[in-house]
Design a protein around this motif. Structure first.
Motif, PDB file in Angstrom:
ATOM      1  N   ALA A 174       6.382   3.695  -0.780  1.00  0.00           N
ATOM      2  CA  ALA A 174       7.689   3.872  -0.143  1.00  0.00           C
ATOM      3  C   ALA A 174       8.782   3.190  -0.952  1.00  0.00           C
ATOM      4  O   ALA A 174       9.912   3.697  -1.035  1.00  0.00           O
ATOM      5  CB  ALA A 174       7.651   3.319   1.279  1.00  0.00           C
ATOM      6  N   TRP A 175       8.457   2.046  -1.555  1.00  0.00           N
ATOM      7  CA  TRP A 175       9.434   1.358  -2.419  1.00  0.00           C
ATOM      8  C   TRP A 175       9.829   2.249  -3.598  1.00  0.00           C
ATOM      9  O   TRP A 175      11.008   2.347  -3.948  1.00  0.00           O
ATOM     10  CB  TRP A 175       8.841   0.042  -2.913  1.00  0.00           C
ATOM     11  N   LEU A 227      12.260   1.883   4.282  1.00  0.00           N
ATOM     12  CA  LEU A 227      12.335   0.440   4.120  1.00  0.00           C
ATOM     13  C   LEU A 227      13.771  -0.037   4.302  1.00  0.00           C
ATOM     14  O   LEU A 227      14.704   0.525   3.717  1.00  0.00           O
ATOM     15  CB  LEU A 227      11.828   0.036   2.735  1.00  0.00           C
ATOM     16  N   SER A 228      13.949  -1.072   5.104  1.00  0.00           N
ATOM     17  CA  SER A 228      15.284  -1.602   5.362  1.00  0.00           C
ATOM     18  C   SER A 228      15.819  -2.335   4.138  1.00  0.00           C
ATOM     19  O   SER A 228      15.063  -2.701   3.224  1.00  0.00           O
ATOM     20  CB  SER A 228      15.241  -2.567   6.546  1.00  0.00           C
ATOM     21  N   GLU A 229      17.115  -2.567   4.129  1.00  0.00           N
ATOM     22  CA  GLU A 229      17.729  -3.305   3.024  1.00  0.00           C
ATOM     23  C   GLU A 229      17.127  -4.701   2.916  1.00  0.00           C
ATOM     24  O   GLU A 229      16.898  -5.205   1.811  1.00  0.00           O
ATOM     25  CB  GLU A 229      19.242  -3.392   3.238  1.00  0.00           C
ATOM     26  N   GLU A 230      16.857  -5.321   4.063  1.00  0.00           N
ATOM     27  CA  GLU A 230      16.269  -6.651   4.057  1.00  0.00           C
ATOM     28  C   GLU A 230      14.873  -6.629   3.457  1.00  0.00           C
ATOM     29  O   GLU A 230      14.498  -7.517   2.674  1.00  0.00           O
ATOM     30  CB  GLU A 230      16.212  -7.204   5.485  1.00  0.00           C
ATOM     31  N   THR A 231      14.079  -5.613   3.806  1.00  0.00           N
ATOM     32  CA  THR A 231      12.737  -5.501   3.243  1.00  0.00           C
ATOM     33  C   THR A 231      12.789  -5.280   1.736  1.00  0.00           C
ATOM     34  O   THR A 231      11.992  -5.859   0.982  1.00  0.00           O
ATOM     35  CB  THR A 231      11.964  -4.346   3.905  1.00  0.00           C
ATOM     36  N   MET A 232      13.726  -4.470   1.284  1.00  0.00           N
ATOM     37  CA  MET A 232      13.872  -4.237  -0.157  1.00  0.00           C
ATOM     38  C   MET A 232      14.214  -5.542  -0.873  1.00  0.00           C
ATOM     39  O   MET A 232      13.705  -5.813  -1.974  1.00  0.00           O
ATOM     40  CB  MET A 232      14.952  -3.186  -0.422  1.00  0.00           C
ATOM     41  N   LYS A 260       4.768   4.777 -16.355  1.00  0.00           N
ATOM     42  CA  LYS A 260       4.133   3.697 -15.611  1.00  0.00           C
ATOM     43  C   LYS A 260       5.212   2.883 -14.907  1.00  0.00           C
ATOM     44  O   LYS A 260       6.090   2.307 -15.552  1.00  0.00           O
ATOM     45  CB  LYS A 260       3.328   2.804 -16.553  1.00  0.00           C
ATOM     46  N   TYR A 261       5.129   2.821 -13.569  1.00  0.00           N
ATOM     47  CA  TYR A 261       6.177   2.139 -12.813  1.00  0.00           C
ATOM     48  C   TYR A 261       5.633   1.733 -11.452  1.00  0.00           C
ATOM     49  O   TYR A 261       5.009   2.547 -10.756  1.00  0.00           O
ATOM     50  CB  TYR A 261       7.386   3.068 -12.641  1.00  0.00           C
ATOM     51  N   SER A 262       5.833   0.482 -11.093  1.00  0.00           N
ATOM     52  CA  SER A 262       5.383  -0.025  -9.800  1.00  0.00           C
ATOM     53  C   SER A 262       6.088  -1.348  -9.534  1.00  0.00           C
ATOM     54  O   SER A 262       6.839  -1.860 -10.380  1.00  0.00           O
ATOM     55  CB  SER A 262       3.867  -0.248  -9.806  1.00  0.00           C
ATOM     56  N   LEU A 263       5.824  -1.926  -8.368  1.00  0.00           N
ATOM     57  CA  LEU A 263       6.372  -3.245  -8.050  1.00  0.00           C
ATOM     58  C   LEU A 263       5.943  -4.296  -9.069  1.00  0.00           C
ATOM     59  O   LEU A 263       6.649  -5.284  -9.284  1.00  0.00           O
ATOM     60  CB  LEU A 263       5.927  -3.675  -6.648  1.00  0.00           C
ATOM     61  N   SER A 287       0.405  -0.390   5.608  1.00  0.00           N
ATOM     62  CA  SER A 287      -0.530  -0.789   4.560  1.00  0.00           C
ATOM     63  C   SER A 287       0.215  -1.148   3.280  1.00  0.00           C
ATOM     64  O   SER A 287       1.331  -0.670   3.029  1.00  0.00           O
ATOM     65  CB  SER A 287      -1.521   0.341   4.272  1.00  0.00           C
ATOM     66  N   GLU A 288      -0.395  -2.002   2.473  1.00  0.00           N
ATOM     67  CA  GLU A 288       0.217  -2.389   1.203  1.00  0.00           C
ATOM     68  C   GLU A 288       0.468  -1.176   0.319  1.00  0.00           C
ATOM     69  O   GLU A 288       1.521  -1.056  -0.313  1.00  0.00           O
ATOM     70  CB  GLU A 288      -0.672  -3.405   0.466  1.00  0.00           C
TER      71      GLU A 288
END
Length: 325
Positions: free
Chosen positions: A268-269, A300-305, A187-190, A261-262
């Protein structure tokens, strides 16, 4: 579709894994067939199931997949098939052994059942669905190696193992001069970043590929959590939305800025993590499957991460540095 080696094996699997838990419950057999056909057409070759899936009829999901394979057309040959063993199949003939577990008795019996339901003579990835603290690794590796030698199973994986369980499994495998685990389904997510403390570092060190289940936190990260759904949410679901409302609102705003989309940003993260083999997507409909394919293309850009880390803080570092010098 993009592909990656499964752990330290030479086997390549798609960066998205098709989860089938909805088949036979939220998804009819006819729609499940359409989803699996579309997944293959899109290049998804990694399918995950479990012997206990099927709701009130345990095993139904495997039966549906088996009937899909039986249609022919190289369906079986094109799929890297993963299933699981541990839970009760509610067979009264097992008597005191009916409860969940991983005895050699149960594993042999349940593998035979899975092969029959899936209408196949082998499984590429056979996974322990949970830890069984009452079964030794002497017993486990002996029975799993017998399957590998017979050709009924290619690789062994785990699910819901702690970091130290992975390390112990590999230590015991090394002592036997065998490959050991090749994957850990976790189990792994944001919204669930605890695996970064122990599980992900252990998996990376031991060459174990990580497959994420519930990558969208049970739908909280799917884009619909903030939309009114009068009368259709349980109390627990409503409480979860309210608990994370501020985070979800910030996340939705960021995704809107990105024009994505969310759900696809959440996937992608995960895909950006070097420990990750594939998140499991569990579409109920063909449209949900088609929508998820975009996630593999998002960079995803470094800033977005950094922004995502700010919205959904993780432990920051692996253990023990996360909480000690």
């Amino acid at each position: 579709m993009k592909y990656v080696h499964l752990g330290r094996t030479g086997l390549k699997v798609s960066r998205l894994c098709l989860g089938t838990m909805n088949f036979g419950q939220a998804t009819t057999e006819k729609d499940a067939f359409r989803i699996m056909d579309a997944a293959l057409d899109a290049g998804i070759n990694f399918f995950d199931t479990a012997n206990g899936y099927g709701g009130e009829k345990r095993g139904l999901t495997e039966e549906i997949i088996g009937r899909w394979f039986a249609q022919g057309g190289s369906r079986r040959e094109r799929v890297v098939l993963a299933t699981k063993v541990y839970g009760s199949m509610e067979d009264p003939n097992e008597g005191p052994n009916m409860a969940g577990g991983l005895s050699a008795y149960k594993i042999r019996k349940h593998l035979a059942g899975s092969l029959s339901r899936l209408q196949t003579d082998h499984i590429e990835l056979y996974q322990m669905h949970h830890v069984d603290r009452n079964t030794t690794w002497d017993e486990l590796w002996e029975v799993f190696q017998s399957f590998i030698q017979q050709g009924t199973v290619d690789y062994i994986g785990s699910s819901n193992f702690a970091g130290w369980h992975l390390a112990l499994a590999q230590s015991e495998a090394k002592a036997r001069h065998i490959l050991g685990l090749v994957s850990e389904q976790h189990k792994y997510s944001l919204l669930c970043r605890e695996p970064e403390l122990e599980v992900l570092p252990s998996a990376q060190y031991h060459g174990i590929g990580v497959v994420a289940w519930s990558p969208l936190a049970g739908g909280l990260l799917g884009g619909n959590a903030l939309k009114p759904k009068a009368g259709s949410r349980t109390a627990n679901e409503t409480n979860a939305v309210e608990k994370h409302r501020t985070q979800l609102e910030r996340f939705a705003a960021l995704c809107a800025e990105l024009g994505e989309s969310e759900s696809n940003v959440g996937l992608a993260w995960l895909l950006a993590n070097p420990a990750m083999t594939a998140p499991i997507i569990g579409p109920r409909t063909l449209e949900q499957l088609e929508g998820a394919l975009r996630a593999v293309e998002i960079e995803l850009s470094e800033e977005t991460m950094k922004q995502l880390d700010d919205i959904f803080p993780g432990p920051g570092k692996p253990a023990p540095e996360a909480y000690s010098w």
